[in-house]
Motif scaffolding. Sequence first.
Motif, short mmCIF file in Angstrom:
data_model
loop_
_atom_site.label_atom_id
_atom_site.label_comp_id
_atom_site.label_asym_id
_atom_site.label_seq_id
_atom_site.Cartn_x
_atom_site.Cartn_y
_atom_site.Cartn_z
N GLY A 369 -0.25 3.03 4.98
CA GLY A 369 1.12 3.15 4.47
C GLY A 369 1.26 2.68 3.04
O GLY A 369 1.87 3.37 2.21
N ALA A 370 0.70 1.49 2.72
CA ALA A 370 0.82 0.96 1.36
C ALA A 370 -0.34 1.36 0.48
O ALA A 370 -0.23 1.34 -0.74
N ARG A 371 -1.48 1.71 1.08
CA ARG A 371 -2.66 2.05 0.30
C ARG A 371 -3.53 3.02 1.08
O ARG A 371 -3.42 3.13 2.31
N ALA A 372 -4.40 3.71 0.34
CA ALA A 372 -5.37 4.62 0.95
C ALA A 372 -6.75 3.98 0.84
O ALA A 372 -7.09 3.39 -0.19
N ILE A 373 -7.55 4.07 1.91
CA ILE A 373 -8.86 3.43 1.98
C ILE A 373 -9.91 4.50 2.23
O ILE A 373 -9.81 5.26 3.19
N VAL A 374 -10.93 4.55 1.34
CA VAL A 374 -12.06 5.46 1.50
C VAL A 374 -13.24 4.66 2.02
O VAL A 374 -13.67 3.69 1.39
N CYS A 375 -13.78 5.05 3.18
CA CYS A 375 -14.90 4.35 3.81
C CYS A 375 -16.17 5.20 3.67
O CYS A 375 -16.17 6.38 4.04
N VAL A 376 -17.20 4.60 3.13
CA VAL A 376 -18.50 5.25 2.99
C VAL A 376 -19.50 4.44 3.81
O VAL A 376 -19.83 3.30 3.45
N ARG A 377 -19.98 5.00 4.91
CA ARG A 377 -20.91 4.29 5.80
C ARG A 377 -22.31 4.92 5.70
O ARG A 377 -22.44 6.13 5.55
N ASP A 378 -23.31 4.04 5.76
CA ASP A 378 -24.69 4.52 5.74
C ASP A 378 -25.51 3.64 6.67
O ASP A 378 -24.99 2.71 7.29
N ALA A 379 -26.81 3.95 6.75
CA ALA A 379 -27.72 3.20 7.63
C ALA A 379 -28.66 2.32 6.84
O ALA A 379 -29.75 1.96 7.31
N GLY A 380 -28.27 1.93 5.64
CA GLY A 380 -29.13 1.11 4.80
C GLY A 380 -29.11 -0.34 5.19
O GLY A 380 -28.39 -0.76 6.12
N PRO A 381 -29.91 -1.16 4.50
CA PRO A 381 -30.00 -2.58 4.83
C PRO A 381 -28.74 -3.37 4.46
O PRO A 381 -28.56 -4.49 4.93
N GLY A 382 -27.88 -2.80 3.64
CA GLY A 382 -26.67 -3.51 3.25
C GLY A 382 -26.87 -4.42 2.07
O GLY A 382 -27.98 -4.55 1.54
N ILE A 383 -25.82 -5.08 1.65
CA ILE A 383 -25.85 -5.99 0.50
C ILE A 383 -25.63 -7.40 1.00
O ILE A 383 -24.68 -7.65 1.75
N PRO A 384 -26.46 -8.36 0.63
CA PRO A 384 -26.26 -9.75 1.05
C PRO A 384 -24.90 -10.27 0.57
O PRO A 384 -24.37 -9.84 -0.46
N ASP A 385 -24.36 -11.21 1.33
CA ASP A 385 -23.03 -11.73 0.99
C ASP A 385 -23.00 -12.38 -0.38
O ASP A 385 -22.00 -12.25 -1.11
N GLU A 386 -24.08 -13.06 -0.77
CA GLU A 386 -24.07 -13.73 -2.06
C GLU A 386 -24.17 -12.76 -3.23
O GLU A 386 -23.98 -13.15 -4.39
N GLU A 387 -24.47 -11.48 -2.95
CA GLU A 387 -24.58 -10.47 -4.02
C GLU A 387 -23.37 -9.56 -4.11
O GLU A 387 -23.30 -8.70 -4.98
N LEU A 388 -22.40 -9.74 -3.21
CA LEU A 388 -21.28 -8.80 -3.15
C LEU A 388 -20.47 -8.79 -4.44
O LEU A 388 -19.99 -7.74 -4.88
N GLU A 389 -20.27 -9.96 -5.06
CA GLU A 389 -19.48 -10.01 -6.29
C GLU A 389 -20.29 -9.51 -7.49
O GLU A 389 -19.74 -8.93 -8.41
N LYS A 390 -21.59 -9.73 -7.47
CA LYS A 390 -22.41 -9.39 -8.63
C LYS A 390 -22.60 -7.89 -8.79
O LYS A 390 -22.83 -7.39 -9.90
N VAL A 391 -22.56 -7.13 -7.68
CA VAL A 391 -22.84 -5.70 -7.77
C VAL A 391 -21.76 -4.95 -8.54
O VAL A 391 -21.95 -3.78 -8.90
N PHE A 392 -20.63 -5.58 -8.80
CA PHE A 392 -19.59 -4.93 -9.58
C PHE A 392 -19.79 -5.10 -11.08
O PHE A 392 -19.02 -4.56 -11.87
#
Length: 401
Positions: A369-392
């Motif tokens: 309602g207030a925003r639109a969310i685009v979800c992109v899912r894959d089967a990769g290993p993912g990003i570690p939590d400590e790297e989530l801010e750095k990837v931007f």
Amino acid sequence: MKAVWQSMTSRVFLVLFAGMVITALLTAAVAMQERKRMISQFRDYHAVERVTQFIVSLDTIPPELREAFYSATAGSGMRAAPASVDDAVLPDSTSLAQQLAQRLPEDYEVDSAAPLPGECAGTPGRPRRNADGRAPCEVLLVGLPDGEQMRLSVFTPRPPSFVPRFDPSSAILLFLASIGVLAALVARMTMRPLKRLADAANELGKNIDRPPLPETGAREIRQASAAFNAMQARIRQHVRQRTQILAAITHDLQTPLTRLRLRLEKVEDVELRDKLIADLSATQVMVREGLDLARSMDNGEPLRQLDLDSLVDSICTDAADAGQDVRFEGGSGASVLARPAALRRCLENLIGNAVKYGLHAAVSVRSDGARAIVCVRDAGPGIPDEELEKVFEPFYRLEDS
């Protein structure tokens, strides 16, 4: 209550309202005390004048007729009688005795005496104590110029009954409502420029080319608006200079890299040639990324209303046509205001990374309602939590090599 106190507008309102109410109550209390003091002082002055006139008038009455004159004082707020030898003089004169001694001529003597049992309570309708705490009567021994001494019981005047012509509670409620409205207006007037400045700072992070703040209002507000506009202009200039430098460097690198690639094609050693071309291709990819970053930092593209489902579906279709395992799982019918080219480039990068590191991508769009969310899912290993801010950060990669 904690949430209300966290708002600056609520704080200013509560402080102003409480301060004005406390000030009004203190002012009313002081005014009421002063009113009582003035009324009491006027009653005492009136009583002193009445007693003075009575005592002075005794000079015109012969001593043998004074007994009848004494009896005529009943009901006039005092009671007169000849003094007796048993009357006890008090060591300290009362306030009424002192005022009466100052008011009478010098040949009169005034002393305070102790009242006899039941003397002050003998008048119907008079309490044992007045509202101001004083005794209902005072006994005076007055020495007349001819040597005769008189015992005079003076009843203190009772305070007048005060009956307001209107309901005090209504006036208090009206007064508090007026204070509340005034405090709300002052709080809103004080906090509106600060809120406008905060909104402008928040919008500045989304659009560096937003219109400048109007430099209106009080002098301090105009100074703050001018400083904010100057800061925005400097930031915009620095960003454009950095963008121009990055775009110029990446653009100028394209020509020598192209010439280098053409020359590498002439290398006869096939294995060496393939390695050099691979390194050169990686370099060209990084140069293109730098150019894309420079273009993305230029917010000259206008905002447009977009059908998000159609945009995501077209990107997924293009990726599938290119042989990538990408599928669009469904949309939400959301319409968003965005920059088409920048949004397309962002989604293409996300989907491309999902296919590159996760082998496939499942894309969906939903809306709350207030925003639109685009979800992109894959089967990769993912990003570690400590790297989530750095990837931007620009050009940051999880692979250090």
